[in-house]
Scaffold this motif. Sequence first.
Motif, PDB file in Angstrom:
ATOM      1  N   LEU A  79       0.887  -1.199  -0.075  1.00 38.09           N
ATOM      2  CA  LEU A  79       0.005  -0.173  -0.070  1.00 38.09           C
ATOM      3  C   LEU A  79       1.086   1.304  -0.061  1.00 38.09           C
ATOM      4  O   LEU A  79       0.484   2.303  -0.672  1.00 38.09           O
ATOM      5  CB  LEU A  79      -0.889  -0.027   1.322  1.00 38.09           C
ATOM      6  CG  LEU A  79      -2.054  -1.084   1.378  1.00 38.09           C
ATOM      7  CD1 LEU A  79      -2.753  -1.070   2.681  1.00 38.09           C
ATOM      8  CD2 LEU A  79      -3.143  -1.110   0.196  1.00 38.09           C
ATOM      9  N   ASP A  80       1.953   1.333   0.757  1.00 38.13           N
ATOM     10  CA  ASP A  80       2.748   2.336   0.974  1.00 38.13           C
ATOM     11  C   ASP A  80       3.412   2.756  -0.369  1.00 38.13           C
ATOM     12  O   ASP A  80       3.872   3.819  -0.774  1.00 38.13           O
ATOM     13  CB  ASP A  80       3.812   2.131   2.020  1.00 38.13           C
ATOM     14  CG  ASP A  80       3.180   2.197   3.308  1.00 38.13           C
ATOM     15  OD1 ASP A  80       2.088   3.008   3.625  1.00 38.13           O
ATOM     16  OD2 ASP A  80       3.549   1.658   4.343  1.00 38.13           O
ATOM     17  N   ALA A  81       3.878   1.829  -1.116  1.00 38.81           N
ATOM     18  CA  ALA A  81       4.461   1.953  -2.438  1.00 38.81           C
ATOM     19  C   ALA A  81       3.638   2.675  -3.391  1.00 38.81           C
ATOM     20  O   ALA A  81       4.131   3.695  -4.210  1.00 38.81           O
ATOM     21  CB  ALA A  81       4.774   0.454  -2.970  1.00 38.81           C
ATOM     22  N   LEU A  82       2.206   2.469  -3.203  1.00 38.51           N
ATOM     23  CA  LEU A  82       1.213   3.268  -4.241  1.00 38.51           C
ATOM     24  C   LEU A  82       1.068   4.578  -3.600  1.00 38.51           C
ATOM     25  O   LEU A  82       0.848   5.584  -4.396  1.00 38.51           O
ATOM     26  CB  LEU A  82      -0.022   2.450  -4.256  1.00 38.51           C
ATOM     27  CG  LEU A  82       0.081   1.155  -4.983  1.00 38.51           C
ATOM     28  CD1 LEU A  82      -1.342   0.187  -4.734  1.00 38.51           C
ATOM     29  CD2 LEU A  82      -0.053   1.423  -6.627  1.00 38.51           C
ATOM     30  N   GLY A  83       1.137   4.565  -2.187  1.00 34.86           N
ATOM     31  CA  GLY A  83       1.119   6.280  -1.667  1.00 34.86           C
ATOM     32  C   GLY A  83       2.367   6.829  -2.181  1.00 34.86           C
ATOM     33  O   GLY A  83       2.201   7.970  -2.463  1.00 34.86           O
ATOM     34  N   HIS A  84       3.458   6.100  -2.162  1.00 39.74           N
ATOM     35  CA  HIS A  84       4.687   6.920  -2.494  1.00 39.74           C
ATOM     36  C   HIS A  84       4.758   7.452  -3.949  1.00 39.74           C
ATOM     37  O   HIS A  84       4.834   8.440  -4.418  1.00 39.74           O
ATOM     38  CB  HIS A  84       5.964   6.075  -2.515  1.00 39.74           C
ATOM     39  CG  HIS A  84       7.068   6.617  -2.759  1.00 39.74           C
ATOM     40  ND1 HIS A  84       7.912   7.807  -2.285  1.00 39.74           N
ATOM     41  CD2 HIS A  84       8.263   6.122  -3.853  1.00 39.74           C
ATOM     42  CE1 HIS A  84       8.889   8.094  -2.855  1.00 39.74           C
ATOM     43  NE2 HIS A  84       9.401   7.165  -3.417  1.00 39.74           N
ATOM     44  N   ALA A  85       3.929   6.597  -4.910  1.00 39.78           N
ATOM     45  CA  ALA A  85       3.801   6.519  -6.365  1.00 39.78           C
ATOM     46  C   ALA A  85       2.866   7.965  -6.383  1.00 39.78           C
ATOM     47  O   ALA A  85       3.340   8.843  -7.115  1.00 39.78           O
ATOM     48  CB  ALA A  85       3.035   5.682  -7.010  1.00 39.78           C
ATOM     49  N   MET A  86       1.807   8.178  -5.785  1.00 40.82           N
ATOM     50  CA  MET A  86       0.948   9.326  -5.653  1.00 40.82           C
ATOM     51  C   MET A  86       1.613  10.512  -5.453  1.00 40.82           C
ATOM     52  O   MET A  86       1.383  11.445  -5.962  1.00 40.82           O
ATOM     53  CB  MET A  86      -0.200   9.008  -4.524  1.00 40.82           C
ATOM     54  CG  MET A  86      -1.124   8.000  -5.055  1.00 40.82           C
ATOM     55  SD  MET A  86      -2.529   7.716  -3.776  1.00 40.82           S
ATOM     56  CE  MET A  86      -3.456   9.339  -3.890  1.00 40.82           C
ATOM     57  N   GLN A  87       2.749  10.287  -4.216  1.00 41.13           N
ATOM     58  CA  GLN A  87       3.529  11.742  -3.883  1.00 41.13           C
ATOM     59  C   GLN A  87       4.478  12.164  -4.999  1.00 41.13           C
ATOM     60  O   GLN A  87       4.324  13.273  -5.257  1.00 41.13           O
ATOM     61  CB  GLN A  87       3.884  11.316  -2.490  1.00 41.13           C
ATOM     62  CG  GLN A  87       2.928  11.116  -1.418  1.00 41.13           C
ATOM     63  CD  GLN A  87       3.580  10.631  -0.150  1.00 41.13           C
ATOM     64  OE1 GLN A  87       4.734   9.920  -0.184  1.00 41.13           O
ATOM     65  NE2 GLN A  87       2.749  10.547   0.895  1.00 41.13           N
ATOM     66  N   LEU A  88       5.048  11.086  -5.616  1.00 44.83           N
ATOM     67  CA  LEU A  88       5.919  11.516  -6.547  1.00 44.83           C
ATOM     68  C   LEU A  88       5.213  12.141  -7.828  1.00 44.83           C
ATOM     69  O   LEU A  88       5.798  13.109  -8.514  1.00 44.83           O
ATOM     70  CB  LEU A  88       6.731  10.152  -7.346  1.00 44.83           C
ATOM     71  CG  LEU A  88       7.662   9.317  -6.242  1.00 44.83           C
ATOM     72  CD1 LEU A  88       8.097   8.168  -6.970  1.00 44.83           C
ATOM     73  CD2 LEU A  88       8.846  10.576  -6.095  1.00 44.83           C
ATOM     74  N   ILE A  89       3.980  11.883  -8.217  1.00 42.34           N
ATOM     75  CA  ILE A  89       3.305  12.461  -9.242  1.00 42.34           C
ATOM     76  C   ILE A  89       2.741  13.722  -8.574  1.00 42.34           C
ATOM     77  O   ILE A  89       2.837  14.961  -9.231  1.00 42.34           O
ATOM     78  CB  ILE A  89       2.072  11.487  -9.638  1.00 42.34           C
ATOM     79  CG1 ILE A  89       2.678  10.327 -10.514  1.00 42.34           C
ATOM     80  CG2 ILE A  89       1.132  12.499 -10.556  1.00 42.34           C
ATOM     81  CD1 ILE A  89       1.708   9.372 -10.794  1.00 42.34           C
ATOM     82  N   ALA A  90       2.194  13.805  -7.656  1.00 45.09           N
ATOM     83  CA  ALA A  90       1.727  14.864  -6.990  1.00 45.09           C
ATOM     84  C   ALA A  90       2.713  16.098  -6.970  1.00 45.09           C
ATOM     85  O   ALA A  90       2.598  17.525  -7.074  1.00 45.09           O
ATOM     86  CB  ALA A  90       1.083  14.952  -5.666  1.00 45.09           C
ATOM     87  N   GLU A  91       3.991  15.844  -6.435  1.00 40.70           N
ATOM     88  CA  GLU A  91       5.025  16.874  -6.261  1.00 40.70           C
ATOM     89  C   GLU A  91       5.444  16.885  -7.545  1.00 40.70           C
ATOM     90  O   GLU A  91       6.645  17.940  -7.800  1.00 40.70           O
ATOM     91  CB  GLU A  91       6.019  16.174  -5.298  1.00 40.70           C
ATOM     92  CG  GLU A  91       6.963  15.243  -5.876  1.00 40.70           C
ATOM     93  CD  GLU A  91       7.788  14.544  -4.792  1.00 40.70           C
ATOM     94  OE1 GLU A  91       7.506  14.732  -3.592  1.00 40.70           O
ATOM     95  OE2 GLU A  91       8.769  13.945  -5.384  1.00 40.70           O
ATOM     96  N   GLY A  92       5.105  16.384  -8.872  1.00 40.33           N
ATOM     97  CA  GLY A  92       5.848  16.709  -9.814  1.00 40.33           C
ATOM     98  C   GLY A  92       7.116  16.280 -10.418  1.00 40.33           C
ATOM     99  O   GLY A  92       7.631  16.429 -11.593  1.00 40.33           O
ATOM    100  N   THR A  93       7.611  15.040  -9.643  1.00 43.67           N
ATOM    101  CA  THR A  93       8.789  14.552 -10.029  1.00 43.67           C
ATOM    102  C   THR A  93       8.491  13.347 -11.143  1.00 43.67           C
ATOM    103  O   THR A  93       9.554  13.221 -12.026  1.00 43.67           O
ATOM    104  CB  THR A  93       9.198  13.656  -8.846  1.00 43.67           C
ATOM    105  OG1 THR A  93       9.386  14.667  -7.731  1.00 43.67           O
ATOM    106  CG2 THR A  93      10.584  12.904  -8.957  1.00 43.67           C
ATOM    107  N   ALA A  94       7.503  12.844 -11.387  1.00 47.99           N
ATOM    108  CA  ALA A  94       7.182  12.013 -12.358  1.00 47.99           C
ATOM    109  C   ALA A  94       5.910  12.207 -13.112  1.00 47.99           C
ATOM    110  O   ALA A  94       4.900  12.568 -12.174  1.00 47.99           O
ATOM    111  CB  ALA A  94       7.424  10.500 -11.793  1.00 47.99           C
ATOM    112  N   ASP A  95       5.909  11.577 -14.298  1.00 49.68           N
ATOM    113  CA  ASP A  95       4.471  11.449 -15.045  1.00 49.68           C
ATOM    114  C   ASP A  95       3.882  10.025 -14.815  1.00 49.68           C
ATOM    115  O   ASP A  95       2.635   9.823 -14.915  1.00 49.68           O
ATOM    116  CB  ASP A  95       4.490  11.901 -16.370  1.00 49.68           C
ATOM    117  CG  ASP A  95       5.059  13.262 -16.607  1.00 49.68           C
ATOM    118  OD1 ASP A  95       4.624  14.132 -15.735  1.00 49.68           O
ATOM    119  OD2 ASP A  95       5.837  13.563 -17.271  1.00 49.68           O
TER     120      ASP A  95
END
Length: 413
Positions: A164-180
């Motif tokens: 679950l936390d890996a998906l949360g980390h993915a959400m955060q990477l996208i929200a902060e603009g680091t990844a598409d």
Amino acid sequence: MGVVAPGEPGSKAFWDMMTSGRTATRPISLFDAAGFRCRIAAECDFDPALSGLTPQEIRRMDRAAQFAVVAAREALADSGLGDGEVDPDRVAVAIGNAVGNTTKMEQEYVVVSDGGRRWLTDWTYAVPHSYQFMVPSSVATEVAWLVGAEGPATVVSTGCTSGLDALGHAMQLIAEGTADVVIAGATEAPVSPITVACFDALKATTPNNADPAGACRPFDRDRDGIVLGEGSAVFVVEEAGHARRREARVHADLVGYASRANAYHMTGLKADGREMAEAIRAALRQARITPAEVDYVNAHGSGTRQNDRHETAAVKASLGGHAYRVPMSSIKSMVGHSLGAIGSIEIAASILAITHDVVPPTANLHHRDPECDLDYVPVHAREHPVDVVLSVGSGFGGFQTAVLVAAPGRVAA
């Protein structure tokens, strides 16, 4: 998404098993478990060669990494992403894992220690890839190589909430603009002598070796421990606008995520479920969803008395009166507990529940624990409108995580 779960590999086979209420638990076949307290597990029917891995990949990768690569390939094919369609710098990897490359690491240690007889090991007997088996980061590396990702590549290791936390980390990477785009999910292959021995010592696993299919019984008064499992689920997580521009078929929206720790005990849980309840509330706030809008709760449901009562209390505290109306079930009753991978596998089940408007059952629930008084969907799958799913996890170390997924466009951006 791509899934390698106990039973046959692939998302379709996984969902067929979920809706039939069948269990994948059987006597352990991956090693000789004679003499162990618990001799059953939920194993994947997985042939790496038939799954498309080359002899070199099979030699280089632990079983957990093999699962992740095969699941990632299915996810990529499902996503429709073409080669060169996304700047490699804008593609990240986030893979959850709790116990690393346990299988190969243990096998190699047995060799270099001459079956455990030598305290000073002889490194000349080690295979060239032994170092990769020692470091969990190699799993993220393999997935990054597969997809050509040159953005952040991370292993998220928070015990049983890792998936679950890996998906949360993915959400955060996208929200902060680091990844598409983030290739996110989790993998685990813990059915090995050392892991089974550890759970034997904890007496956390069921001793019910005579009835493998009926051994995992979340929320049942007669439950007596967890069943270990293995597997992987990997997702292509995209920024919404990016997905729309390329006209991608979207399975679901990730709309809420929160994690808390109880700072209490390595394996113990407070009976009131306060930390899990707060994680659920925080995820609901992020998603701007009210408790009454949750259509299904995908439970942690490990099959221990401590967890089942803790989780029941947390859902009541966070959802209020709606807790008694919303269906809630544990797929661990069918696929076992794959430690760091199970959270992502449960997200796959949650997304498929949205797709098909079907809630998977809690298999083997025949005599409900009177202290667990919610609707746990016993034995049989249920047709039910599902737009919003709350998936929760609880992990050793006191980790408590909540993720909300919704039908595409259900929640305003």
